[in-house]
Design a protein around this motif. Structure first.
Motif, PDB file in Angstrom:
ATOM      1  N   HIS A  80     -74.597  10.516 -21.103  1.00 33.93           N
ATOM      2  CA  HIS A  80     -73.631  10.878 -19.897  1.00 33.93           C
ATOM      3  C   HIS A  80     -73.257   9.199 -19.506  1.00 33.93           C
ATOM      4  O   HIS A  80     -72.737   8.943 -19.308  1.00 33.93           O
ATOM      5  N   ASP A  81     -74.396   8.417 -19.341  1.00 37.61           N
ATOM      6  CA  ASP A  81     -73.933   7.089 -18.394  1.00 37.61           C
ATOM      7  C   ASP A  81     -73.490   6.196 -19.544  1.00 37.61           C
ATOM      8  O   ASP A  81     -72.853   5.164 -18.722  1.00 37.61           O
ATOM      9  N   LEU A  82     -72.965   6.842 -20.828  1.00 38.62           N
ATOM     10  CA  LEU A  82     -73.202   5.317 -21.444  1.00 38.62           C
ATOM     11  C   LEU A  82     -71.272   5.933 -20.695  1.00 38.62           C
ATOM     12  O   LEU A  82     -70.184   4.623 -21.359  1.00 38.62           O
ATOM     13  N   THR A  83     -70.613   7.400 -21.331  1.00 39.39           N
ATOM     14  CA  THR A  83     -69.776   7.665 -21.398  1.00 39.39           C
ATOM     15  C   THR A  83     -68.519   7.748 -20.070  1.00 39.39           C
ATOM     16  O   THR A  83     -69.243   7.964 -19.342  1.00 39.39           O
ATOM     17  N   ILE A  84     -67.733   7.331 -20.407  1.00 42.92           N
ATOM     18  CA  ILE A  84     -65.760   6.478 -19.065  1.00 42.92           C
ATOM     19  C   ILE A  84     -65.242   8.051 -19.623  1.00 42.92           C
ATOM     20  O   ILE A  84     -65.129   8.879 -18.479  1.00 42.92           O
ATOM     21  N   ALA A  85     -64.907   8.149 -20.662  1.00 45.86           N
ATOM     22  CA  ALA A  85     -63.887   9.204 -21.066  1.00 45.86           C
ATOM     23  C   ALA A  85     -64.277   9.448 -22.371  1.00 45.86           C
ATOM     24  O   ALA A  85     -64.450   9.133 -22.918  1.00 45.86           O
ATOM     25  N   SER A  86     -63.114  10.363 -22.562  1.00 48.61           N
ATOM     26  CA  SER A  86     -63.144  10.997 -24.281  1.00 48.61           C
ATOM     27  C   SER A  86     -61.500  11.703 -23.987  1.00 48.61           C
ATOM     28  O   SER A  86     -60.380  12.540 -23.585  1.00 48.61           O
ATOM     29  N   LEU A  87     -61.302  11.721 -25.601  1.00 49.16           N
ATOM     30  CA  LEU A  87     -59.970  11.912 -26.253  1.00 49.16           C
ATOM     31  C   LEU A  87     -60.433  13.033 -27.388  1.00 49.16           C
ATOM     32  O   LEU A  87     -61.017  12.108 -28.343  1.00 49.16           O
ATOM     33  N   HIS A  88     -59.804  14.321 -27.558  1.00 57.35           N
ATOM     34  CA  HIS A  88     -59.620  14.699 -28.841  1.00 57.35           C
ATOM     35  C   HIS A  88     -58.994  14.950 -29.425  1.00 57.35           C
ATOM     36  O   HIS A  88     -57.939  15.588 -28.681  1.00 57.35           O
ATOM     37  N   VAL A  89     -59.067  15.117 -30.361  1.00 58.86           N
ATOM     38  CA  VAL A  89     -57.460  15.075 -30.551  1.00 58.86           C
ATOM     39  C   VAL A  89     -57.619  16.164 -32.829  1.00 58.86           C
ATOM     40  O   VAL A  89     -57.997  15.140 -33.756  1.00 58.86           O
ATOM     41  N   HIS A  90     -56.935  17.097 -32.706  1.00 53.93           N
ATOM     42  CA  HIS A  90     -56.967  17.492 -34.044  1.00 53.93           C
ATOM     43  C   HIS A  90     -55.689  17.280 -35.116  1.00 53.93           C
ATOM     44  O   HIS A  90     -55.110  17.307 -34.561  1.00 53.93           O
ATOM     45  N   LEU A  91     -56.557  16.741 -36.046  1.00 55.34           N
ATOM     46  CA  LEU A  91     -55.647  16.224 -37.005  1.00 55.34           C
ATOM     47  C   LEU A  91     -54.717  17.232 -37.410  1.00 55.34           C
ATOM     48  O   LEU A  91     -53.170  17.224 -38.573  1.00 55.34           O
ATOM     49  N   ASP A  92     -55.214  18.285 -38.313  1.00 55.00           N
ATOM     50  CA  ASP A  92     -55.143  18.710 -39.908  1.00 55.00           C
ATOM     51  C   ASP A  92     -55.784  19.938 -39.213  1.00 55.00           C
ATOM     52  O   ASP A  92     -56.624  19.488 -38.876  1.00 55.00           O
ATOM     53  N   ALA A  93     -56.220  20.450 -40.328  1.00 48.13           N
ATOM     54  CA  ALA A  93     -56.567  21.462 -40.339  1.00 48.13           C
ATOM     55  C   ALA A  93     -58.420  21.556 -40.513  1.00 48.13           C
ATOM     56  O   ALA A  93     -59.537  22.375 -39.772  1.00 48.13           O
TER      57      ALA A  93
END
Length: 148
Positions: A80-93
């Motif tokens: 967690h000390d390395l992560t600033i932000a994250s994004l999750h995207v559903h591309l398909d099924a």
């Protein structure tokens, strides 16, 4: 700023001029500065530098793969000390894209990204590193001395 004189053979100069035209640089100096920065970044990555950086880790994975999402989440929580932000995207099924913004020592960020990308059922992965001179601790709320 320093002024440097460099001698290049004709073939290399032709390649540089073609790159300048393709990318739309205003002049040769801008192109050479960008190439020097890219070369220095690559050299720092190859030597496992402890120089601080910001990294963009992007990868596509099969979300239905057994426990993969759980393992990835656990990996990010452990670091967690390395992560600033994250994004999750559903591309398909079946497929998801995740993008994580990371910061820390270049070698540590690279090692973390290698671990994520090498997970079974992670189909595509890449890390883009940007060296920085100073970094506040990850996830810290620090006052900005300038406007964004």
């Amino acid at each position: 700023m320093q002024r440097v004189t460099v001698t290049l053979d004709d073939d290399l100069m032709d390649e540089l001029d073609a790159l300048i035209a393709i990318r739309g640089y205003q002049n040769r100096s801008e192109a050479i500065r960008d190439l020097a920065r890219a070369g220095l970044k690559q050299a720092a990555q190859e030597t496992g530098s402890d120089q601080n950086c910001v990294g963009v880790l992007s990868y596509v994975y099969n979300h239905a793969a057994r426990d993969l999402a759980k393992r990835l989440t656990s990996t990010f929580h452990t670091h967690h000390d390395l992560t600033i932000a994250s994004l999750h995207v559903h591309l398909d099924a079946e497929s998801c894209l995740e993008v994580g913004i990371l910061k820390g020592p270049m070698g540590v960020v690279q090692h973390f990204a290698d671990h994520v990308i090498s997970e079974r059922c992670v189909r595509h992965g890449s890390l883009h590193l940007v060296p920085t001179t100073e970094l506040a601790p990850a996830n810290s709320a620090f006052p900005h001395s300038h406007e964004h």
